[in-house]
Each structure stands twice: as C-alpha cells, then as structure tokens.
Design a protein around this motif. Structure first.
Motif, short mmCIF file in Angstrom:
data_model
loop_
_atom_site.label_atom_id
_atom_site.label_comp_id
_atom_site.label_asym_id
_atom_site.label_seq_id
_atom_site.Cartn_x
_atom_site.Cartn_y
_atom_site.Cartn_z
N ALA A 207 0.84 -1.21 0.00
CA ALA A 207 0.00 0.00 0.00
C ALA A 207 0.87 1.25 0.00
O ALA A 207 0.63 2.20 -0.78
CB ALA A 207 -0.93 -0.01 1.21
N LEU B 81 2.69 1.57 -3.46
CA LEU B 81 1.82 2.03 -4.54
C LEU B 81 1.53 3.53 -4.42
O LEU B 81 1.47 4.25 -5.42
CB LEU B 81 0.51 1.24 -4.53
CG LEU B 81 0.58 -0.14 -5.16
CD1 LEU B 81 -0.61 -0.99 -4.72
CD2 LEU B 81 0.62 -0.04 -6.68
N THR C 4 -5.78 1.18 -1.41
CA THR C 4 -5.21 -0.16 -1.63
C THR C 4 -5.72 -1.15 -0.60
O THR C 4 -5.84 -0.84 0.58
CB THR C 4 -3.66 -0.11 -1.56
OG1 THR C 4 -3.18 0.78 -2.57
CG2 THR C 4 -3.06 -1.49 -1.77
N VAL D 160 -3.34 -7.99 -4.46
CA VAL D 160 -3.28 -6.57 -4.17
C VAL D 160 -4.13 -5.83 -5.20
O VAL D 160 -3.94 -5.99 -6.40
CB VAL D 160 -1.83 -6.04 -4.21
CG1 VAL D 160 -1.80 -4.55 -3.87
CG2 VAL D 160 -0.94 -6.82 -3.24
N GLU D 161 -5.08 -5.03 -4.73
CA GLU D 161 -5.87 -4.19 -5.63
C GLU D 161 -5.84 -2.75 -5.13
O GLU D 161 -5.81 -2.50 -3.93
CB GLU D 161 -7.31 -4.69 -5.73
CG GLU D 161 -8.09 -4.72 -4.43
CD GLU D 161 -9.55 -5.12 -4.67
OE1 GLU D 161 -10.18 -4.52 -5.56
OE2 GLU D 161 -10.03 -6.03 -3.96
N SER D 162 -5.84 -1.82 -6.08
CA SER D 162 -5.71 -0.41 -5.72
C SER D 162 -6.40 0.46 -6.76
O SER D 162 -6.60 0.04 -7.90
CB SER D 162 -4.23 -0.04 -5.59
OG SER D 162 -4.07 1.23 -4.99
#
Length: 312
Positions: free
Chosen positions: A257, A260, A269, A308-310
């Motif tokens: 997080a 990013l 994130t 991981v998604e953001s």
C-alpha cells in the motif's frame, strides 16, 4: 532437492493411481515445480523460461475450462499452452482464483459510473481475455517479452476478438526498456481516460528497482478512477528461492500500500491474504465472504501469497 518436472509428470501418468485422477496429478506436479529450485544444468535461458511459464499458465486455464463447474472458460487455452504447457500446467490452486479475480476486477471497473474502457496487461503471457471477455467497448493492450509474442501471434491468426481492439507492446522489463513510451505511441491508448492494469504473475519476477520503475510508469499513465490488480508475495517469501519453469522469484514486500502510493499515486489499496479467498464451485465464483486484508505488521516474517488491488 530438485525435481525434474517433465520426468515427474511422465512418472505420474504411468503410475497406477486409482485414488488420484490425472487432473490431481497435474496439479501436484505443478505444485512441486513451484517449490523446487532449478539447477544450472536444467535452467532455461531467462527470457525463454518466462515464456515457458506463460504456456504453463495457459495449460492450467485449459484444465479449468474443461470442468462443468468452471469459474471461467478459455477456448484458446489449449492452443496457447501447446504440448509443453499442457504437460506441465501451473498449479490451479493459484491460477483459478487469480484468473477469476482478474476477470471480476475488469468487469467491475468496466461497469462503473466512471468506466474503464482500457485494459493493460503487463506480463500478458498467453492471456486470451481479448478473445473471451465480451466487452465490446474495451481496448486491450498486452505488454510482454518479444520472444513471447513471436510464439503467440501466429497462434491467434484468424481468431475473433470479443473486445473493441487488441494491441501488443513487445518489451523486455528487466532491460529497463520503456514500455510506457511504446504504449503512448499506440493510437488506441488514451492516458487521459481511466485504465485497468493487470499484473498477473509479474511482480515476483521483478527486483525492487524494476518493480518501482514499473509502478512509476503506471502512475504516470493513470487517469483518475484507474485501477490496478496484481498477485505478489511477502518479503520473507523471496528467501525461499522459488523457481518456476526456470524463472526465479526476485521480489516481494510487506508494504504494498505504501509502495503504490509513493511510486504510482494509487491511494486506495487493499492487500488480501490469498489463503482467505475461497473458490465457490457450487456458485461458480470466487468468494471474498471470508477474505481478510493484512497489514505490514501481520506479514513481517511470514511467507504469504497476496492479492493486491488499488485505485486512484
């Protein structure tokens, strides 16, 4: 200990296994391969080994596509895997949930009020979303090694797109080659519009320097409402010296997080513990009902696979 994957798979096919179906044998072989170091005498050239892992992934997608309760169907998977990928498929324990997560992620952001009509696949491999996701306004851009597209493009001749367009951007990530400049030259790509970025099976093969450079380039090309998904490993996992199809894992982190936000300006994130995801065969979906996010403190010193998604 090194396990020779072709030899192991051949033995599994010959051995009498009344309680172990061929599909389970293939998955077991792939899991052993995922955990086994590769000796110098067996190792493929680095770029060829990455192209080979792409065929392994296609092999896994083919196996999933044969199931009556499949979470996705990839009609081109067998062709793209070839004999090598079909003989040594990547483990379905990671490929099935990762592929379905990516599909759901693309669809979710395609349908939003501020929709993403551009999809960039970094480390695209033998992905065939441009031929199976029925999203008629989506423009797909595939970025990967030149050697991979030399093998892939002839296999796709004559196939029908299910999206608006598809472009390829041959790039060698490890050489520092600037794929973002090539992408911007493509007449179909518009950096002022929201983009979905998928980095499936890529981040763990990049050093920290290479990954940071990649994230910075993503950030520079991402308009508001853009979104990003990748699978990754925790920092301590790198010390396990995992090699898949001759390609070693080089990078991991406990601070995705923060990374990013600093490198790409993606400020929202979620870092998911992969093991908390559930493949729901009954409803043919990937369930996040019991999924949990993890903090850097929870990851420290642990070997964890992550989703991981953001978003911006």
């Amino acid at each position: 200990m090194f396990v020779d994957p072709p030899q192991l798979f051949a033995q599994l096919k010959r051995a009498p296994m009344p309680s172990l179906p061929r599909r389970a044998a293939q998955a077991f072989c792939a899991l052993i391969l995922w955990k086994s170091p590769m000796p110098r005498s067996y190792a493929l050239p680095e770029k060829a080994s990455h192209a080979f892992t792409a065929r392994m992934c296609a092999g896994s997608r083919f196996l999933e596509s044969q199931r009556s309760d499949a979470l996705f169907v990839d009609p081109l998977a067998s062709k793209l895997a070839g004999p090598q990928g079909l003989a040594q498929p990547m483990g379905d324990w990671i490929m099935v949930p990762r592929t379905r997560f990516g599909d759901d992620f693309v669809l979710h952001h395609y349908m939003k009020a501020r929709p993403c009509r551009q999809l960039v696949l970094l480390g695209a491999g033998m992905d065939a979303r441009a031929y199976r996701l029925r999203l008629p306004e989506l423009k797909v851009f595939e970025v990967d090694l030149p050697i991979l597209f030399q093998e892939k493009e002839p296999l796709l001749e004559g196939e029908t797109l299910t999206v608006q367009s598809r472009s390829v951007v041959p790039t060698d990530f490890s050489s520092g080659e600037d794929w973002s400049t090539k992408l911007q030259r493509d007449e179909h790509f518009d950096p002022t519009q929201p983009t979905v970025w998928l980095l499936e099976g890529l981040m763990m093969y990049l050093t920290d320097r290479e990954a940071t450079q990649t994230l910075r380039r993503i950030g520079a090309l991402s308009a508001p409402h853009s979104a990003l998904f990748f699978d990754a490993i925790s920092a301590s996992y790198v010390r396990q010296r995992i090699v898949v199809g001759g390609a070693p894992f080089l990078g991991g982190s406990d601070h995705y997080a923060e990374w990013l936000k600093e490198a790409a300006s993606f400020g929202r994130t979620q870092v998911w513990d992969f093991n908390s995801m559930r493949v729901d065969r009954w409803n043919q979906r990937l369930s996040k009902d019991w999924a949990r996010t993890v903090s850097p403190a929870e990851l420290y010193g642990r070997n964890v696979v992550l989703f991981v998604e953001s978003q911006i």
